[in-house]
Scaffold this active site. Structure first.
Site, PDB file in Angstrom:
ATOM      1  N   THR A  26      27.879  27.807  44.277  1.00  0.00           N
ATOM      2  CA  THR A  26      29.329  27.740  44.115  1.00  0.00           C
ATOM      3  C   THR A  26      29.928  27.542  45.495  1.00  0.00           C
ATOM      4  O   THR A  26      29.475  28.133  46.464  1.00  0.00           O
ATOM      5  CB  THR A  26      29.901  29.057  43.562  1.00  0.00           C
ATOM      6  OG1 THR A  26      29.632  30.105  44.488  1.00  0.00           O
ATOM      7  CG2 THR A  26      29.271  29.408  42.236  1.00  0.00           C
ATOM      8  N   TRP A  49      51.052  41.367  35.257  1.00  0.00           N
ATOM      9  CA  TRP A  49      50.676  40.208  36.048  1.00  0.00           C
ATOM     10  C   TRP A  49      51.753  39.139  36.026  1.00  0.00           C
ATOM     11  O   TRP A  49      52.381  38.865  35.003  1.00  0.00           O
ATOM     12  CB  TRP A  49      49.354  39.621  35.497  1.00  0.00           C
ATOM     13  CG  TRP A  49      48.157  40.458  35.825  1.00  0.00           C
ATOM     14  CD1 TRP A  49      48.137  41.634  36.514  1.00  0.00           C
ATOM     15  CD2 TRP A  49      46.800  40.174  35.453  1.00  0.00           C
ATOM     16  NE1 TRP A  49      46.856  42.109  36.616  1.00  0.00           N
ATOM     17  CE2 TRP A  49      46.012  41.238  35.973  1.00  0.00           C
ATOM     18  CE3 TRP A  49      46.180  39.148  34.769  1.00  0.00           C
ATOM     19  CZ2 TRP A  49      44.629  41.291  35.807  1.00  0.00           C
ATOM     20  CZ3 TRP A  49      44.802  39.188  34.594  1.00  0.00           C
ATOM     21  CH2 TRP A  49      44.039  40.252  35.118  1.00  0.00           C
ATOM     22  N   GLU A  70      28.613  28.870  37.156  1.00  0.00           N
ATOM     23  CA  GLU A  70      27.868  29.967  36.534  1.00  0.00           C
ATOM     24  C   GLU A  70      27.576  29.708  35.062  1.00  0.00           C
ATOM     25  O   GLU A  70      26.849  30.462  34.426  1.00  0.00           O
ATOM     26  CB  GLU A  70      28.683  31.278  36.651  1.00  0.00           C
ATOM     27  CG  GLU A  70      28.810  31.825  38.068  1.00  0.00           C
ATOM     28  CD  GLU A  70      29.966  31.210  38.860  1.00  0.00           C
ATOM     29  OE1 GLU A  70      30.443  30.122  38.475  1.00  0.00           O
ATOM     30  OE2 GLU A  70      30.380  31.821  39.861  1.00  0.00           O
TER      31      GLU A  70
END
Lengths: 550, 550
Positions: free
Chosen positions: A179, A438, A323
């Site tokens: 990554t 959030w 992933e």
């Protein structure tokens, strides 16, 4: 113990070469277009495996590539893992110090390198002990002295075109990709034979990116980028024709390959297709063979989806991660949306889509609860399934952060609508945590950038003693902007759309948004600078928390 | 160790209930048509799992069914394996002694039984120690006294509609089915979670039997017969509507369900479709919703394929085995045959097809060599892949016979054409081994039955001291036949088509071909009778071996 035979890539290579011996693999390379067939490909892949044997490569050894999208690169896709070694595709765009770290961390034995990248790789390798014991082969018909590297054709030459492909276990490491994290060292992800088998299957379903033997598949997404989204494997399983666009294809190359090879399905990031659109506006291009474009990496603007719709080409969003091998979701339209209006369909198709069968997902909010599927709430996307890794390579501390009870915490903050379509709202590290709820930095940014007098904007969460974090907007005003009234103009715009507690505590003018090496906004720099320089004061409203004004 | 999350059935149930909560599951049962939705289905499946917990069923315990194709039976398909137990579907058409053997061999803890089959099961269980400790639940809303069995609705009643489905390993046994061998004891095949996951994926591909969320899927093939070819799982993964035709559906029921529920894909043995064709000829039936029929078990006659083609319905051959979960090949037309004439296409579609991606196959002749893919030679079909079992349950001696180096020896003798389509020529045990080469008993039978004056015929290999085996034909003459000239007539017919060494050494008239319990020709009886009664004498030609006259 009961069970079936192991899951490996071998049957896909076998299937294509036996059932479609004459189907073509077309490759654009430095010296023009080359053509081969599955039958010849199988022979060359066997030669490669024999050559690797001869070179001393053993089971579970890592063999790397530093290459563009070419037929030779595709030979390593089956040749390396099917002989028992592990194919590690290195991103040649990484800075030298990352390349050195990766080669060392993966303990690569041998690197196949494109001639045009040999100089860069030699530069990274020069005097670097990370490269001790690493051999090189140049993907062409001429060696490279600086790397003491033979050329690929000599490497293969004289080897048998048959290979007794071994019976490998499902958990044999077959692939590897790092990554390219914006922070910290790159993290290695290993793909087992079973993960690649499973990914081929989940994406081959009608709910994924189905392919058939009359498809002509051109991955523009780089083959060093998570196996080009698995397309070389999927296309082989389906017996499709392959087209590899080679080093740095420009819009003209892409248009030419679509026209001349009859490409039906292609894939890449939005930038590629914006380039193609522009080219098509200025040139006469026949896109009639093209059936669908898979878009990933970032969201395709609706205008792009419309443009291609008008030309009979379906733009399909796909979302995934290194992933995840990598594809998780695809924005296939559910059948009950067939009678919905075009704009509704466009709304759905503009999202990241629905997970393919075999993958489970849940969205977890700040309080560790699953959110409602209402398209409004958002939280972090967690996924699990046989194509998703359970760990990073030798990075226990990163594992602890990113994996939990068998789930991968994707770091993407999403909403999910009642139809199950996810939409990425933010990255978890960028979302602003204010008073236990959030705030999407991306939504605020987009709203601010919609102001005519704003050229660029980014919103970051800065530490706040009472509310944990509060949003601060960094704005690059347009040249014509009146800086005195712009701030109030932006706030007005935001007040119309968002609850009070979403509004930024401050708007700061800057001359340029700092960017990362890959061109993304670098919020880290701004966050550090702002929290270091100054502390937020009375600008924060008392109701800087949810539930108080809406 | 690197790898992905385990492969289990759980994500399919999850996917359907989350993405398609309102999609219907329709079931014809003793008391008419019932309807439920994926959302309700998920709740009832959770209730079943909770009820099984309460009953003391633990991981790896076997829970059996003795049922028709109903929605309740479908509840056991996910409920039993996903809570960690193993679903053993028993064929209720088996003779009692087989049922007793199977229940004992599998060590079933609990059997779900259809009300209409309760009496039969009670008969098999009565006084049989094989049933000691086995409990029963009747699949309806009334218990059955003879079995001391509560009804299914009471069994579920009061249990929670949520269940915390466990994280199971890939190799956890999930299903079980016995082969109904014509000789010897039935052999148990166990399906792991991974095998069922893999089968769902390989069959969901465009190369298999793809399904989508606007499909309406009706498995007529019994759910006790290798998971109804996996269709309940595949349809769930795709979010399709299910239609279960219930106990002993006759052509009228099938026609009604297709019409009223809009069935798009259905599956079963040819007899079912011959019945439907006949019914359609005499009644007005609207087949317009129907897109494709999957035919397996035995070959569909070309006339059937044509009949349905004329009504816009595609007949797709599928071939498989209990040992394969079960689907191996599907007769999807390759794209390069799209321009071939209809008759050529029909030839291909009349074969058993091409293996789905992920499965490898080879055809091995008498000398252990792979045969040419020329459509002429034949040999035994060997297969391997993640959906294929590696062993029988507690039958080491059968394992030795049927498995070799990771391959399953299918016992089917096939040819394979240059396009990769296999065609079953014979069963390995029926093929006649003469002078080191193979003669297809099925081909000879079909040729003989083409004679107008033959009502039935079968050909068996009988021991021969020089040639190992030689063919002998057993013929049931038609009533009108002149038995004096018929033998010569048949031989003349065969001489035109086959090499001399294929010709039967004798033609024997019989009154009836002996049949097995499932209606197949029982060659064993004839073989034993013939080789016991008489030895072959001078009738055999000197050139009763290959290569001497062709």
């Amino acid at each position: 113990m009961p069970g079936g035979h192991t899951q490996t890539l071998r049957p896909f290579l076998w299937r294509a070469s036996k059932l479609y011996p004459d189907t073509e693999i077309v490759s654009r390379d430095h010296d023009g277009i080359s053509r081969t067939t599955y039958s010849e490909y199988a022979g060359r892949t066997a030669q490669l495996a024999n050559a690797l044997d001869d070179h001393g490569i053993e089971h579970e050894d890592r063999v790397a590539t530093f290459c563009w999208n070419t037929e030779r690169h595709y030979e390593t896709y089956f040749g390396v893992p099917s002989m028992g070694a592990q194919l590690h595709t290195i991103n040649p765009l990484l800075p030298d110090e990352h390349v050195r770290y990766i080669v060392d961390n993966a303990d690569d034995e041998l690197i196949f390198v494109d001639p045009s990248l040999a100089e860069k790789l030699a530069g990274a390798a020069e005097g670097a002990e990370e490269f001790d014991g690493v051999d090189f082969v140049v993907m062409g018909d001429e060696g490279v002295e600086a790397l003491d590297a033979p050329d690929y054709e000599s490497f293969l030459d004289g080897h048998d075109t048959e290979y007794d492909w071994p019976d490998l276990p499902s958990d044999q490491p077959a692939g590897m990709c790092y990554t390219s994290g914006t922070t910290g060292k790159p993290k290695g992800v290993e793909y087992t034979q079973s993960m690649l088998w499973s990914h081929t299957m989940t994406t081959l379903t009608p709910q994924g990116i189905p392919m058939e033997d009359d498809d002509v598949v051109m991955p523009v997404v780089p083959m060093f980028h998570v196996n080009a989204w698995g397309m070389p494997f999927t296309a082989t399983a389906a017996g499709s024709k392959h087209v590899y666009p080679g080093p740095s294809p420009d819009p003209e190359d892409i248009a030419m390959l679509i026209e001349e090879e009859g490409v039906t399905v292609t894939a890449g990031v939005p930038t590629v297709w914006l380039g193609l659109m522009e080219y098509c506006e200025d040139n006469e291009v026949d896109l009639s063979s093209l059936d669908r474009i898979i878009v990933g990496g970032s969201a395709a603007p609706k205008s792009m989806i419309r443009w291609f719709d008008n030309r009979g080409v379906e733009v399909l969003h796909a979302w995934g991660m290194t992933e995840m091998s990598p594809i998780g979701s695809v924005s296939q339209l559910k059948s009950d949306l067939e009678d919905a209006g075009y704009e509704t369909q466009l709304d759905k198709r503009g999202k990241q889509g629905i997970m393919v069968p075999g993958i489970e997902y849940k969205i977890i909010d700040e309080n560790d609860e699953e959110i409602a599927w209402d398209g409004e709430e958002f939280g972090e996307l967690h996924v699990r399934g046989p194509t998703i890794t359970k760990e990073y390579f030798e990075r226990p501390e990163a594992n602890e952060e990113d994996f939990e009870d068998g789930w991968l915490k994707t770091g993407d903050v999403v909403s999910v609508d009642p139809d199950g379509y996810i939409q990425i709202v933010d990255r978890a590290k960028d979302v602003i945590k204010s008073g236990g709820e959030w705030i999407s930095s991306v939504e605020l940014e987009n709203a601010i950038m919609a102001h005519d007098d704003v050229s660029e904007a980014t919103v970051v969460g800065v530490p706040h003693e009472k509310w944990q974090e509060r949003p601060v907007a960094f704005v690059v005003p347009a040249e014509r902007a009146d800086r005195d009234t712009l701030e109030e103009g932006i706030m007005e715009l935001l007040r119309d759309e968002y609850p009070k507690w979403w509004l930024p505590d401050a708007i700061e003018y800057i001359e340029e948004v700092p960017k990362t090496a890959t061109g993304k906004f670098s919020k880290k720099d701004l966050r550090e600078q702002y929290s270091g320089d100054r502390l937020l004061a009375g600008n924060t409203p008392d109701e800087a928390a949810p539930g108080q004004d809406d």
